[in-house]
Write an enzyme that holds these catalytic residues in place. Structure first.
Site, mmCIF file in Angstrom:
data_model
loop_
_atom_site.group_PDB
_atom_site.id
_atom_site.type_symbol
_atom_site.label_atom_id
_atom_site.label_comp_id
_atom_site.label_asym_id
_atom_site.label_seq_id
_atom_site.Cartn_x
_atom_site.Cartn_y
_atom_site.Cartn_z
ATOM 1 N N LYS A 137 37.712 46.039 33.873
ATOM 2 C CA LYS A 137 38.496 45.082 33.645
ATOM 3 C C LYS A 137 37.698 44.198 32.494
ATOM 4 C CE LYS A 137 40.137 40.721 35.630
ATOM 5 N NZ LYS A 137 40.358 39.806 36.542
ATOM 6 N N GLY A 174 42.748 31.096 38.853
ATOM 7 C CA GLY A 174 42.360 30.049 40.064
ATOM 8 C C GLY A 174 43.214 28.788 39.884
ATOM 9 N N ALA A 224 45.910 37.156 38.074
ATOM 10 C CA ALA A 224 45.555 35.757 37.935
ATOM 11 C C ALA A 224 46.690 34.643 37.991
ATOM 12 C CB ALA A 224 44.707 35.402 36.462
ATOM 13 N N GLY A 225 46.506 33.557 38.656
ATOM 14 C CA GLY A 225 47.264 32.669 38.807
ATOM 15 C C GLY A 225 48.147 32.675 40.138
ATOM 16 N N ASN A 272 42.481 36.500 43.578
ATOM 17 C CA ASN A 272 41.219 36.378 44.494
ATOM 18 C C ASN A 272 40.996 34.952 45.119
ATOM 19 O OD1 ASN A 272 37.475 36.945 43.348
ATOM 20 N ND2 ASN A 272 38.217 35.855 45.040
ATOM 21 N N THR A 273 41.151 33.997 44.172
ATOM 22 C CA THR A 273 41.099 32.473 44.572
ATOM 23 C C THR A 273 41.969 32.316 45.840
ATOM 24 O OG1 THR A 273 40.367 31.734 42.543
ATOM 25 C CG2 THR A 273 40.829 30.327 43.960
#
Lengths: 254, 64
Positions: A93, A154, A181-182, A203-204
């Site tokens: 990645k 995040g 992301a986001g 993830n977050t």
């Protein structure tokens, strides 16, 4: 199910391994969601790396190492080379960051690094913006998957530019696309899949939720729902109402 | 000799990278190395260290 560089992945949820309250909760989140890929990184060995490696191997799913934190082509390429040896995979990645407040990719350096790594046999998953020309350049450089951001890493803002993501999908109908992301909520993940994306990387939103395991499951279900909905050919939105109950046969009561 | 190991100056005997890894307890560990900013594959850890070299030793870690 998504196919990346000839490898079919069992689940379109790609889940990060960082920020969980504990390693056990992380492992439970993976089990509860059935995530198809685990993203990982590499950092200076300070004592925890060996246990983490064993934990990741125990998940028994493909691992996607990242070049998170890299700000230059050289850093990213060297990190990718170390990752390939450490995790025994050609997958990388590729992140090359330009701006630390937004973690906005340096798309110029990204294309250059993607070309160097592709030429060296890597299978690159570029963390990019939804810009059509940048994405075209990444494909020219040898990438066979694109991972545009939904919003800054995040931030949990969801899909900042659904138009751009839809446009990208339409321009590259045969390229595996991942929103990376986001994502903050399951509805964001579902929206990405409804747009026809092949997978979602997050993830977050799971790791920092009050109940990571439940949120991981919720994300997986939302992704499944969005995928089913896209395949079911949704109706077009319209401005005026269109009654669903038949008017014919209605009793005259006035 | 003085080696910058993961950003910290250390006095290591070496003389090879593999010897240095053994010295810091990582002889058999799952790690990757870079010497003076360039990737050093595991098969080349017989490389002799020089005074002032910068050695990076990384391991699997959590990531998104």
């Amino acid at each position: 199910m998504p196919v990346f560089y000839g490898t079919e992945v069992a689940n379109p949820l790609m889940l990060g391994t960082a920020l969980y309250p504990s390693p056990a909760i992380m492992a439970d989140a993976f089990r509860a969601s059935g995530a198809g890929i685990a993203t990982v990184s590499l950092r200076r060995e300070g004592g925890g790396g060996q246990d983490f490696h064993a934990l990741i191997r125990g998940l028994s799913i493909p691992v996607l190492p990242n070049t998170a934190g890299c700000h230059s082509v050289r850093e990213a390429v060297t990190t990718a080379q170390m990752a390939r040896e450490l995790f025994d995979t050609p997958w990388i990645k590729l992140e090359v960051i330009r701006d630390d407040d937004t973690l906005c990719p340096d798309v110029i350096a990204l294309v250059e690094a993607a070309r160097i790594l592709s030429d060296d046999g890597f299978q690159v998953f570029p963390y990019c913006t939804e810009d059509l020309s940048v994405c075209g350049r990444l494909l020219d450089a040898g990438c066979q998957v694109l991972m545009p951001w939904g919003a800054p890493i995040g931030s949990g803002r969801g899909l900042n530019n659904p138009y751009g993501l839809r446009s990208l999908r339409a321009h590259f109908p045969d390229v595996p696309l991942v929103v990376d992301a986001g994502i903050g909520l399951p509805s964001h993940a579902a929206q990405a899949m409804e747009l026809g994306y092949d997978a979602v990387l997050l993830n977050t939103a799971v790791a920092k939720a009050g109940d990571s395991v439940a949120m991981a499951r919720a994300m997986a279900l939302a992704i499944q729902a969005g995928q089913l909905a896209h395949a079911a050919n949704p109706i077009e939105a319209r401005d005026m109402a269109a009654p669903s109950t038949p008017l014919f046969g209605m009793a005259v009561l006035s | 000799m003085k080696i910058t190991l993961n950003g910290e100056t250390r006095e290591l005997t070496g003389p090879t990278v593999q010897d240095a890894l053994a010295e810091i307890g990582l002889a058999g560990a799952k790690v990757a190395t870079a010497l003076n900013g360039a990737f050093l594959p595991a098969g080349l850890r017989g490389e002799i260290l020089k005074d002032g070299d910068a050695l990076e030793v990384v391991a699997p870690m959590q990531g998104g």
